[in-house]
Each structure stands twice: as C-alpha cells, then as structure tokens.
Scaffold this active site. Structure first.
Site, PDB file in Angstrom:
ATOM      1  CG  ASP A   1      -1.743   1.230   1.369  1.00  0.00           C
ATOM      2  OD1 ASP A   1      -2.593   1.483   0.495  1.00  0.00           O
ATOM      3  OD2 ASP A   1      -1.545   1.975   2.349  1.00  0.00           O
TER       4      ASP A   1
ATOM      5  CD  GLU B   1      -3.511  -1.997  -1.095  1.00  0.00           C
ATOM      6  OE1 GLU B   1      -3.848  -0.807  -1.222  1.00  0.00           O
ATOM      7  OE2 GLU B   1      -3.800  -2.682  -0.087  1.00  0.00           O
TER       8      GLU B   1
END
Length: 245
Positions: free
Chosen positions: A65, A137
């Site tokens: 992320d 992610e």
C-alpha cells in the site's frame, strides 16, 4: 503415501506451476519465490494449514500500500508539473482505490492464483473485490522486497501508468487538468491562458479568460476569480475538442 498427503502434494505442484506461468507472463522472475507465494496467500488458507510454514499476505499488503502510493505519487508529480496538490491527491486516490486495484488484478488473473481456505473458496472469496485489491497491494509489497523500487516502477509502467495516459481517471480531474491530459495524449502543442477582461467593482469582480492551443483560441470563460474563469474556458475547450473526436 496417504491419499491426503498425495492430494496436497499434487495441489502444491499445481500452484507452483501456475506461479511459474504467471512470472513468465509478467516478465519478472522472483529471486525468493516464497515472497511471491506469500503475496497470494489469504489468511483463511493459513488457518486451515497450520502445520505448513505458510504466512498470509497481510503484512505484505501493508507494505505494498505504501509502495504503491509512493510510486504513483512520483509518477503524477512528474507527469503533471502544474497540477495542484489537491488535484494530485484526488487523482492518486482514484488510481489506488479498491475498484482500480481490482481492475489491475483482474487484468492479470490474480484471482486464479490466490491460495484460499475451503470456506472462503465456497463463499466466492476468489472474486471478492476487497480480497483482490489486497492481493494486488501484497504483490507490490513482495515485488519491492524481492527486486526493489525500479522493478516495481517497471511493472506499474506496463499495468497502471498506461491507463492514466489513456485518460481512464480524467473524470476526477478539474477542467484544466483534463484539457492538459487530452492535449498531452494527442501531442498537439502548448496551452496558454490569458485574462482578457476584468470588470465590476472590487467586491464583485468578474474575469474573462481565453485558452489557446498553439495561439489558436479554443474557449472563453468567465468567473469571480481568475482561476474560475480559466476553468470555465478549459471546460468550453474540452467540449469543442470532444465534439471533434
């Protein structure tokens, strides 16, 4: 060999082959394949295979992320030198939001690679948007740990950045940014804004702006500030250009 062990070994061979094909597809070979497998390992799979040395992808998701935000931020910062902080933030948010990450994951068939527990599998977890976004992610996090930021950048250059260049996220941009994006895509030249007129008392000013492309007028706009007038001029220019497409 007991049937259960035979079945698990067969399953393990199958998904290792799938990861081999996946790496060939994206043109990247992981140095540490365990990181790649971990990126696609859901917590439900770990919970059902406690005797195996598996780790789920949640920590990699956390890292990915941050890496994704950094690389996308850098790309936008370089691509749009005149875009405001607020507009850059909106555009980045649209690129790294769940629906966008799901789109990127589906493009590479991430769902078919995820290691899931039986319960999660039976409830359609393989196609669950939140799960796919998390896996994307996690993959970015694994790729960063294995090969560094340069390889992550190269991967995003193939999968994510082209969609920005195609205008897939232009709906979140203001009119000036949309116009700049359209002109850059076509390689048409330079855009300039001019304030043609200021009228009205100081407490109620009105500005008239004109936008030109290579000295050819594209649109006029008016507003209570120079910025608003330029936005309206860009809106008119966009409308005209889109009608010509």
């Amino acid at each position: 060999m007991p049937y259960r062990k035979y079945r698990e070994k067969k399953y393990e061979t199958k998904y290792r082959e799938a990861f081999k094909v996946f790496q060939e597809k994206i043109g990247i070979t992981f140095t540490d394949e365990k990181l790649l497998i971990q990126a696609f390992t859901h917590s439900s799979y770990v919970n059902e295979h406690r005797k195996k040395p598996h780790e789920d992808n949640e920590r990699l998701e956390f890292l990915g992320d941050a890496v994704l935000e950094l690389t996308v931020s850098q790309y936008l910062f370089q691509k749009y030198p005149t875009m405001s902080e607020g507009e850059l933030t909106k555009l980045r948010a649209a690129i790294v939001c769940e629906p966008s990450l799901v789109r990127f994951a589906n493009e590479l068939s991430f769902g078919g690679l995820v290691l899931l527990g039986k319960g999660e599998e039976m409830t359609g977890g393989r196609e669950r948007p939140a799960l796919l976004a998390d896996v994307f992610e996690a993959f970015i996090g694994a790729l960063y740990l294995d090969q560094g930021l340069e390889t992550v950048w190269g991967f995003l250059k193939e999968i994510v950045y082209p969609k920005i260049n195609e205008g897939a996220f232009s709906h979140v941009m203001d009119y000036k940014s949309q116009l700049q994006e359209l002109i850059q895509r076509d390689g048409s030249g330079n855009i300039e804004y001019q304030i043609l007129q200021e009228k009205g008392p100081a407490h109620n000013r009105e500005f008239v702006s004109r936008v030109t492309l290579n000295n050819v007028a594209l649109g006029l706009g008016s507003g209570k500030s120079k910025k608003e007038a330029e936005q309206q001029a860009a809106a008119e220019a966009l409308k005209k250009l889109k009608e010509q497409l």
